[in-house]
Write a protein that holds these residues in place. Structure first.
Motif, PDB file in Angstrom:
ATOM      1  N   GLN A 130      -4.509  -1.035  11.838  1.00  0.00           N
ATOM      2  CA  GLN A 130      -4.433  -0.617  10.439  1.00  0.00           C
ATOM      3  C   GLN A 130      -5.626  -1.131   9.649  1.00  0.00           C
ATOM      4  O   GLN A 130      -6.174  -0.422   8.798  1.00  0.00           O
ATOM      5  CB  GLN A 130      -3.130  -1.135   9.816  1.00  0.00           C
ATOM      6  CG  GLN A 130      -1.881  -0.438  10.332  1.00  0.00           C
ATOM      7  CD  GLN A 130      -0.614  -1.072   9.794  1.00  0.00           C
ATOM      8  OE1 GLN A 130      -0.623  -2.221   9.367  1.00  0.00           O
ATOM      9  NE2 GLN A 130       0.483  -0.333   9.837  1.00  0.00           N
ATOM     10  N   ASP A 150       5.262   4.831  13.748  1.00  0.00           N
ATOM     11  CA  ASP A 150       4.205   5.004  12.749  1.00  0.00           C
ATOM     12  C   ASP A 150       4.512   6.184  11.834  1.00  0.00           C
ATOM     13  O   ASP A 150       4.358   6.104  10.613  1.00  0.00           O
ATOM     14  CB  ASP A 150       2.854   5.237  13.441  1.00  0.00           C
ATOM     15  CG  ASP A 150       2.265   3.953  13.998  1.00  0.00           C
ATOM     16  OD1 ASP A 150       2.759   2.869  13.654  1.00  0.00           O
ATOM     17  OD2 ASP A 150       1.317   4.046  14.802  1.00  0.00           O
ATOM     18  N   GLN A 151       4.917   7.309  12.431  1.00  0.00           N
ATOM     19  CA  GLN A 151       5.205   8.516  11.656  1.00  0.00           C
ATOM     20  C   GLN A 151       6.382   8.287  10.705  1.00  0.00           C
ATOM     21  O   GLN A 151       6.330   8.675   9.529  1.00  0.00           O
ATOM     22  CB  GLN A 151       5.522   9.681  12.606  1.00  0.00           C
ATOM     23  CG  GLN A 151       5.789  11.005  11.900  1.00  0.00           C
ATOM     24  CD  GLN A 151       4.575  11.515  11.139  1.00  0.00           C
ATOM     25  OE1 GLN A 151       3.437  11.287  11.556  1.00  0.00           O
ATOM     26  NE2 GLN A 151       4.802  12.199  10.029  1.00  0.00           N
ATOM     27  N   THR A 207       7.391   5.416   9.512  1.00  0.00           N
ATOM     28  CA  THR A 207       6.964   4.482   8.477  1.00  0.00           C
ATOM     29  C   THR A 207       6.121   5.181   7.416  1.00  0.00           C
ATOM     30  O   THR A 207       6.265   4.935   6.210  1.00  0.00           O
ATOM     31  CB  THR A 207       6.166   3.324   9.105  1.00  0.00           C
ATOM     32  OG1 THR A 207       6.982   2.666  10.078  1.00  0.00           O
ATOM     33  CG2 THR A 207       5.729   2.325   8.049  1.00  0.00           C
ATOM     34  N   GLN A 208       5.241   6.059   7.868  1.00  0.00           N
ATOM     35  CA  GLN A 208       4.401   6.807   6.934  1.00  0.00           C
ATOM     36  C   GLN A 208       5.247   7.684   6.015  1.00  0.00           C
ATOM     37  O   GLN A 208       5.009   7.751   4.798  1.00  0.00           O
ATOM     38  CB  GLN A 208       3.395   7.660   7.713  1.00  0.00           C
ATOM     39  CG  GLN A 208       2.404   8.413   6.833  1.00  0.00           C
ATOM     40  CD  GLN A 208       1.389   9.197   7.662  1.00  0.00           C
ATOM     41  OE1 GLN A 208       1.366   9.088   8.878  1.00  0.00           O
ATOM     42  NE2 GLN A 208       0.572   9.980   7.001  1.00  0.00           N
ATOM     43  N   GLU A 209       6.234   8.355   6.584  1.00  0.00           N
ATOM     44  CA  GLU A 209       7.105   9.213   5.776  1.00  0.00           C
ATOM     45  C   GLU A 209       7.929   8.391   4.793  1.00  0.00           C
ATOM     46  O   GLU A 209       8.116   8.786   3.633  1.00  0.00           O
ATOM     47  CB  GLU A 209       8.023  10.020   6.696  1.00  0.00           C
ATOM     48  CG  GLU A 209       7.291  11.052   7.535  1.00  0.00           C
ATOM     49  CD  GLU A 209       8.202  11.726   8.560  1.00  0.00           C
ATOM     50  OE1 GLU A 209       9.378  11.303   8.653  1.00  0.00           O
ATOM     51  OE2 GLU A 209       7.738  12.657   9.238  1.00  0.00           O
ATOM     52  N   ASN A 266       7.110   5.477   3.467  1.00  0.00           N
ATOM     53  CA  ASN A 266       6.233   5.003   2.399  1.00  0.00           C
ATOM     54  C   ASN A 266       5.880   6.121   1.427  1.00  0.00           C
ATOM     55  O   ASN A 266       5.740   5.882   0.216  1.00  0.00           O
ATOM     56  CB  ASN A 266       4.958   4.403   2.992  1.00  0.00           C
ATOM     57  CG  ASN A 266       5.197   3.034   3.613  1.00  0.00           C
ATOM     58  OD1 ASN A 266       6.055   2.286   3.155  1.00  0.00           O
ATOM     59  ND2 ASN A 266       4.447   2.705   4.655  1.00  0.00           N
TER      60      ASN A 266
END
Length: 303
Positions: A221, A250-251, A253-255, A257
């Motif tokens: 990151q 990761d996907q 977590t991104q969604e 956030n």
């Protein structure tokens, strides 16, 4: 694989001297009368030896499971005095132990309660001070010897004591400026092999692996690695399946956030509706905490 949980298996350093009225509840199974398992031999009264040593015919009642059971009994008894506890304990032990163990277990429980009262008076170890930790461990072992015989200490507390001794050695090695990184790593491996049981070493191995994954993720990151670069680095380090699970994480977590960003930036009048549409029931329970963590982590404006 849906995802990889990045949890750290916490290893207890030294059990603090909690009072017998403050011990928390936890469901445990009673020790079973299974085939005896090997435990470490006791060469010095009350001081367990490294995990490789073995002794024949261990006592099936004297295991760390009994201490866990005692803690549950202490919590469930809800007694305001030792006399009340000992009056209620037989019925609670009868629910968990076979009949021929109960009288003996009651006597061990009474001594355990007395020991905990004395342990409460000891000063807890200072963080980051290996010498003080050693002295604290020695003081705790001296208290145990006041209430339990060597074979009882080995059976009931042996695994915990060896874990504590490993942590003390680890602190000493990490704080030793005369060791090279290679010497320190070799000494840590030797200490782990000497003091920890195979089960304890496996728990530690998993915890270290999770820490490694977290450190690698933070490094990726920090340099703004693309999803493809992340997958390649993780595949090389941990294998395809783990890399795929981490990519999914990761996907997600991104969604998550992105939804937090949308909710946090919305006018106050719209938040009630967004709370219902953007988050499910479980996520709504996490929402306040997640926003508080984001606020705490945000850079503070310069004065």
């Amino acid at each position: 694989m849906r995802g990889v949980a990045l949890t750290i298996g916490a290893v207890a350093l030294v059990a603090a001297g909690t009072g017998w009225l403050a011990l928390g509840p936890g469901a445990v199974d009673a020790p079973q009368a299974a085939a005896p398992r090997a435990t470490a031999a006791v060469a010095v009264p009350g001081v367990p030896q490294p995990a490789q040593s073995t002794a024949a015919a261990p006592d099936a009642l004297l295991t760390s499971d009994l201490i866990t059971l005692f803690d549950q009994v202490l919590a469930e008894a809800q007694a305001d005095s030792k006399a009340t506890l000992m009056a209620r304990a037989p019925a609670l032990l009868a629910q968990r132990l076979r009949e021929d163990w109960r009288v003996r277990a009651l006597g061990l429980l009474e001594r355990y309660v007395d020991m905990q009262e004395v342990l409460r008076t000891l000063q807890p170890p200072a963080p980051g001070d290996p010498a003080f930790l050693r002295r604290s461990l020695e003081a705790r072992e001296a208290v145990r010897r006041q209430f339990f015989a060597p074979e009882e200490i080995e059976g009931l507390f042996g695994d915990q004591i060896r874990q504590d001794r490993f942590m003390a050695e680890k602190m000493e090695l990490l704080s030793n400026p005369d060791l090279t990184p290679e010497q320190r790593a070799a000494a840590l491996a030797q200490s782990e092999q000497a003091w920890l049981s195979p089960a304890q070493r496996e728990v530690r191995k998993e915890a270290v692996a999770h820490l490694d994954v977290m450190r690698q993720t933070e490094a990726l990151q920090a340099r703004g690695a693309s999803p493809q670069e992340r997958f390649a680095a993780r595949s090389e380090a941990y294998g395809y399946e783990v890399a795929r699970g981490l990519a999914t994480l990761d996907q997600e977590t991104q969604e998550w956030n992105a939804r937090l960003d949308r909710y946090a930036s919305a006018p106050e009048a719209e938040r009630a509706q967004l709370r219902e549409t953007l988050f499910n029931e479980n996520e709504r329970l996490r929402l306040s905490g997640a926003l508080a963590m984001r606020s705490a982590a945000a850079p503070k404006p310069a004065r």
